[in-house]
Design a protein around this motif. Structure first.
Motif, PDB file in Angstrom:
ATOM      1  N   VAL A 188       0.029   7.860   2.813  1.00  0.00           N
ATOM      2  CA  VAL A 188       0.854   7.149   1.833  1.00  0.00           C
ATOM      3  C   VAL A 188       0.404   7.451   0.411  1.00  0.00           C
ATOM      4  O   VAL A 188       0.928   6.886  -0.541  1.00  0.00           O
ATOM      5  N   GLY A 189      -0.565   8.339   0.279  1.00  0.00           N
ATOM      6  CA  GLY A 189      -0.922   8.806  -1.060  1.00  0.00           C
ATOM      7  C   GLY A 189      -2.134   8.133  -1.669  1.00  0.00           C
ATOM      8  O   GLY A 189      -2.355   8.196  -2.866  1.00  0.00           O
ATOM      9  N   VAL A 190      -2.959   7.473  -0.839  1.00  0.00           N
ATOM     10  CA  VAL A 190      -4.197   6.890  -1.347  1.00  0.00           C
ATOM     11  C   VAL A 190      -5.230   8.008  -1.449  1.00  0.00           C
ATOM     12  O   VAL A 190      -5.456   8.724  -0.478  1.00  0.00           O
ATOM     13  N   ARG A 233      -6.267  -3.455  -1.587  1.00  0.00           N
ATOM     14  CA  ARG A 233      -5.385  -3.191  -0.444  1.00  0.00           C
ATOM     15  C   ARG A 233      -5.583  -1.770   0.058  1.00  0.00           C
ATOM     16  O   ARG A 233      -5.623  -1.520   1.264  1.00  0.00           O
ATOM     17  N   ALA A 234      -5.723  -0.840  -0.882  1.00  0.00           N
ATOM     18  CA  ALA A 234      -5.925   0.549  -0.467  1.00  0.00           C
ATOM     19  C   ALA A 234      -7.236   0.691   0.297  1.00  0.00           C
ATOM     20  O   ALA A 234      -7.323   1.428   1.280  1.00  0.00           O
ATOM     21  N   ALA A 267      -6.791  -0.560   3.654  1.00  0.00           N
ATOM     22  CA  ALA A 267      -5.979   0.415   4.379  1.00  0.00           C
ATOM     23  C   ALA A 267      -6.858   1.546   4.915  1.00  0.00           C
ATOM     24  O   ALA A 267      -6.697   1.975   6.060  1.00  0.00           O
ATOM     25  N   ARG A 297      -4.274  -3.829  -5.948  1.00  0.00           N
ATOM     26  CA  ARG A 297      -3.818  -2.551  -5.408  1.00  0.00           C
ATOM     27  C   ARG A 297      -5.006  -1.771  -4.836  1.00  0.00           C
ATOM     28  O   ARG A 297      -4.937  -1.234  -3.728  1.00  0.00           O
ATOM     29  N   HIS A 343       1.539   2.800  -3.236  1.00  0.00           N
ATOM     30  CA  HIS A 343       0.327   3.121  -4.002  1.00  0.00           C
ATOM     31  C   HIS A 343       0.578   4.107  -5.133  1.00  0.00           C
ATOM     32  O   HIS A 343       0.116   3.925  -6.249  1.00  0.00           O
ATOM     33  N   VAL A 344       1.303   5.176  -4.835  1.00  0.00           N
ATOM     34  CA  VAL A 344       1.447   6.228  -5.854  1.00  0.00           C
ATOM     35  C   VAL A 344       2.410   5.835  -6.972  1.00  0.00           C
ATOM     36  O   VAL A 344       2.491   6.533  -7.983  1.00  0.00           O
ATOM     37  N   VAL A 395       0.850  -1.201   0.000  1.00  0.00           N
ATOM     38  CA  VAL A 395       0.000   0.000   0.000  1.00  0.00           C
ATOM     39  C   VAL A 395       0.881   1.246   0.000  1.00  0.00           C
ATOM     40  O   VAL A 395       0.570   2.244  -0.644  1.00  0.00           O
ATOM     41  N   GLY A 396       2.012   1.162   0.688  1.00  0.00           N
ATOM     42  CA  GLY A 396       2.932   2.293   0.724  1.00  0.00           C
ATOM     43  C   GLY A 396       3.411   2.698  -0.654  1.00  0.00           C
ATOM     44  O   GLY A 396       3.799   3.842  -0.877  1.00  0.00           O
TER      45      GLY A 396
END
Lengths: 256, 318, 291
Positions: free
Chosen positions: B200-202, B185-186, B189, B182, A108-109, A105-106
């Motif tokens: 973390v940018g979600v 998971r986000a 999260a 992805r 993600h970007v 998740v870290g």
């Protein structure tokens, strides 16, 4: 003289909450490749400053730029994408998820897969997923949690949770990593290892900025230190300059 | 066995079990109940993605179920459209409404989100009930045509059972894939720590909206299947109580578990059938069971039963 | 003009009912942070209780009134003891489902006792309607308004002047802090439950003469009272009162000038508007995202 802009530059940044001036006309800049320390008594505005840099707060006035690109007022996800990531004072992991998933998740970007591609699982997405998992495993190796990948992250001992949070923050390939009191709650041995880890992070080419109350750690790992007091810049300099600075002593001892 | 292999085996078992049940069941009533379980499971599955994984409560999801059902009813019965054309339109209508409603509503959290979705659900219910000229009003909408593929009539008990459960199995696969991606998971999260997910940018708002729209689309699909199965729909099916029943299916089965959602849906479909025997006592017993399960097993039946099993095993080993 | 006054009367009457229901919601929420989806069923118990005790058994009205409210409060007491206190992990979603389960249970119980048919009772007093500017004001409306205002003022003094009231407010503001200062917070929660359900039943008693009383009357009333509480700002006494009257009047005007089909939608449209614009309610100051 310099043709490359500073990695992080703050120009006259102010932020108030109600009547309280949390940050008052803060200006500083530093180049890539350093370990910056940010210290100050409780309530000095350190966490507010972190929140302004990461985009969680929009400053009332002033400008923040990363590599010459203005970032104030941008969405957090854009700022992470530009290269700033952080950890939290009280460790905020995705506790129900596995250790490796936290790191995924870290990232993600830096990954692209969306709703539709997840459903169709096109080959490009499978490749991305595979590369992502490998990269996450590398980061686990880096912080020394290689054999914990499939454990539920909430079940890790506290010291390891800190390490995992740092690995998660590194997963977005940041240029600048902000660590909010990384040594809080760690014992002496763990703190020593943390100091080494921070050095290793710098050697990867990531600039580190940390808020820390553990002075021994701060003085030993930091290249430069910024001191805040009641929202104002009090001093900036090399660790030994700060240690002998009268104003800093006064602020810490409370007879200012 | 690796986790993914285990999941594959469970999935294959489920497929063969359904095929087996379909072949073995001869009693049309049993097939009918099984079909309803399939439709309700679909509802629970979609809502589970929103509630169990993304952690966003909705007390108005019956509205999307109703939008799916009414859109296809109106398009096929009133305007004579083929059901296979009305299907994408029904799903799109629900998705569009979910998008428009979700944008302001998902900014709320906790109880306030629950209230916002409740309000929306009630408004949708009142529209179904009061818009006589289009929806048939309180007395309902009759004459929804059955489904057919070429010469194959799907309206018979066994064929519809296979259709519904086929759709459900595909939906399970889709949800599985989303959860393991992805995006999934986000979402998880966000559930664990919205603050950290943002850091973390979600893009949390965007993602919540996506999953809200997706779960609305799944509910509309269930509404489509329901409408063409029973051929008569009325507003009472899509009221506040239905929204709560959907939430209950998810929670009683155990949140964030796909099989839990199906277990919850099965229980809540079967319960009234069993309770018919009690006639007047039906509601009382139903209410008592709802309360009892939540008091004894607030984590849901899946978790609760696993805990019981583990405790029993520990005692045994000792 | 006549029509307008008539709508206003009807709005004030319904508004007073919503206000009493909303106060019950609000009181419970501020003491326990719990939204009781079974609250509407206590309104129903109040109405049907009066049907039996006053309409059926011909007890004197004040006695029937008091007994009904006490009976419903006893049900509330048992509800808290058996179904709320016993929850191990009081996650909000779990509590929502428990209270909905309770509402189904109570509705089912009422259906067994009173059957599926609607009942009615005569107005509290047999006076003819009063003529005001050409519009008719029912004496029952006056009863309802007076009782609602008396209840609100009484509660205000209860919170302000009595030790129990103050203790209850302290518990609402900070449970832990109240416990530290020696306030039995568990008992306060129980008291809030009893008072809240009693208020719900009171709303049922006073509305009984002007509505059809049946086992399923509570759900919509409960939800609307809830909308009124949100409208005024949940947790606030005056907010609940103002929210109730606002809802009643807007609803009556919508029925009069738009369409009777709009009646039930008004409450929920107002609910959405307030949530989107000012989630803390018209008079509330509480943080909106509080769970």
């Amino acid at each position: 003289m310099k043709d490359k802009p500073a990695l992080l530059k703050l120009a006259s940044v102010s932020k108030a909450f109600g009547g309280v001036q949390a940050l008052d006309d803060i200006s500083f800049e530093f180049d890539a490749g350093l370990i910056m320390g940010l210290i100050g008594p409780n309530g000095a505005g350190k966490t507010t400053l972190f929140n302004v840099i990461t985009g969680a707060y929009v400053p009332d006035s002033g400008a923040v730029s990363l590599d010459g690109i203005p970032i104030q007022g941008r969405r957090i996800q854009d700022i992470v994408h530009l290269g700033i990531s952080r950890t939290f004072q009280n460790v905020e992991l995705f506790e129900s998820m596995s250790v490796i998933e936290n790191i995924m998740v870290g990232r993600h970007v830096r990954t692209r897969s969306g709703f539709w591609s997840a459903i169709t699982r096109v080959p490009a997405i499978r490749r991305e997923e595979k590369a992502l998992r490998e990269r996450a495993q590398e980061l686990l190796d880096f912080v020394g949690l290689a054999d914990q990948a499939d454990r539920r992250s909430g079940d890790l001992p506290f010291g390891w949770q800190r390490l995992l949070e740092i690995a998660r923050a590194l997963a977005s390939d940041p240029k600048l990593l902000l660590l909010d009191e990384p040594a809080a709650g760690l014992n002496a041995v763990e703190t020593g290892r943390l100091g080494e880890l921070i050095g290793n992070i710098r050697d990867l080419g990531v600039t580190v900025m940390l808020v820390e109350h553990d002075m021994a750690l701060t003085m030993s790992v930091c290249d430069q230190i910024i001191v805040l007091d009641q929202g104002c810049m009090l001093a900036e300099g090399l660790p030994r300059e700060i240690q002998s600075n009268a104003a800093v002593m006064a602020a810490y001892l409370g007879n200012g | 066995m690796t986790p993914s292999l285990k999941k594959g085996v469970a999935y294959a078992l489920a497929c063969s079990a359904i095929a087996g049940i379909g072949l073995a069941a001869t009693n049309p009533y049993h097939l009918q109940v099984m079909t309803f379980i399939g439709i309700n499971s679909l509802l629970a599955l979609g809502l589970n993605l929103l509630m169990g994984y993304a952690g966003q409560i909705s007390l108005g999801h019956a509205a999307f179920y109703g939008i799916g059902a009414y859109t296809t009813a109106i398009l096929t019965a009133t305007y004579g459209l083929s059901p296979w054309l009305s299907l994408p339109m029904a799903v799109a209508a629900a998705a569009l409404v979910a998008f428009l409603v979700g944008m302001p509503t998902l900014k709320l959290s906790g109880y306030y989100l629950g209230m916002g979705t409740l309000g929306f659900g009630m408004i949708a219910f009142i529209v179904f009930r009061e818009w006589d000229g289009v929806t048939g009003g309180a007395s309902g909408f009759v004459g929804i045509p059955p489904l057919a593929v070429g010469p194959l009539n799907l309206s018979s008990g066994r064929n519809y059972f296979y259709l519904v459960w086929g759709v459900l199995l595909v939906a399970i696969l889709v949800c599985r894939r989303i959860i393991d991606s992805r995006t999934g998971r986000a979402l998880r999260a966000i559930h664990d720590s919205e603050n950290a997910a943002r850091a973390v940018g979600v893009g949390t708002m965007h993602l919540k909206l996506q999953v809200f729209v997706f779960s609305a689309a799944v509910a509309a699909l269930a509404g489509f299947l329901y409408a063409h199965y029973v051929s008569f729909i009325s507003p009472g099916t899509f009221d506040f109580l239905m929204s709560v029943r959907m939430v209950t299916m998810v929670v009683i089965g155990g949140m964030a578990s796909i099989w839990g959602a199906i277990l919850g849906a099965s229980l809540l479909t079967l319960l009234p059938e069993w309770l018919h025997a009690f006639s007047d006592l039906e509601m009382v017993v139903y209410g008592l069971i709802m309360m009892g399960v939540m008091i004894v097993m607030p984590q849901g039946l899946t978790r609760g039963i696993l805990d019981l099993y583990e405790r029993a095993r520990e005692r045994h080993e000792r | 003009m006549e029509a307008f006054v008539q709508y206003l009367f009807s709005g004030l009457t319904n508004g007073a009912i919503y206000a009493v229901i909303a106060i019950g919601f609000s009181m419970l929420y501020s003491a326990t942070e719990l939204i009781n989806f079974a609250h509407g069923e206590f309104v129903m118990l109040g109405a049907l209780g009066l049907v039996t005790l006053w309409g059926g058994l011909h007890l004197p009205l004040p006695a029937a009134f008091a007994l009904t409210v006490a009976g419903a409060a006893l049900v509330g007491f048992l509800f808290e003891r058996t179904a709320i206190r016993t929850v191990k992990k009081p996650h909000p979603i779990v509590l929502v489902i428990i209270t909905v389960g309770a509402s189904i249970f109570l509705r089912g119980g009422a259906m067994m006792i009173w059957g599926k048919d609607a009942h009615s009772v005569p107005p509290f007093s047999g006076h003819p309607p009063i003529d005001v500017a050409g519009a008719k004001l029912l004496p029952q409306s006056i009863w309802i308004l007076v009782i609602a205002v008396v209840l609100a003022v009484g509660l205000f003094y209860f919170y302000r002047r009595t030790l129990t009231g103050k203790a209850m407010q302290a518990t609402a503001i900070n449970k832990w802090g109240a416990w530290l200062s020696g306030i039995p917070s568990e008992r306060m929660v129980l008291l809030a439950f009893v008072m809240s359900t009693g208020l719900g039943a009171t709303a049922g008693v006073i509305i009984a003469p002007i509505t059809m009383c049946s086992y399923d009357m509570g759900t919509m009333l409960g939800l609307k009272g809830f909308c009124a509480a949100m409208l005024g700002g949940i947790g606030s006494l005056w907010g609940a009162l103002a929210g109730g009257f606002t809802l009643g009047i807007v609803e009556a005007l919508a029925v009069g000038y738009v369409s009777s089909a709009a009646k039930d939608a008004v409450a929920f449209i107002l609910l959405l508007l307030i949530l989107y614009i000012k989630p803390s309610g018209l008079f509330g100051t509480a943080d909106a995202s509080r769970f």
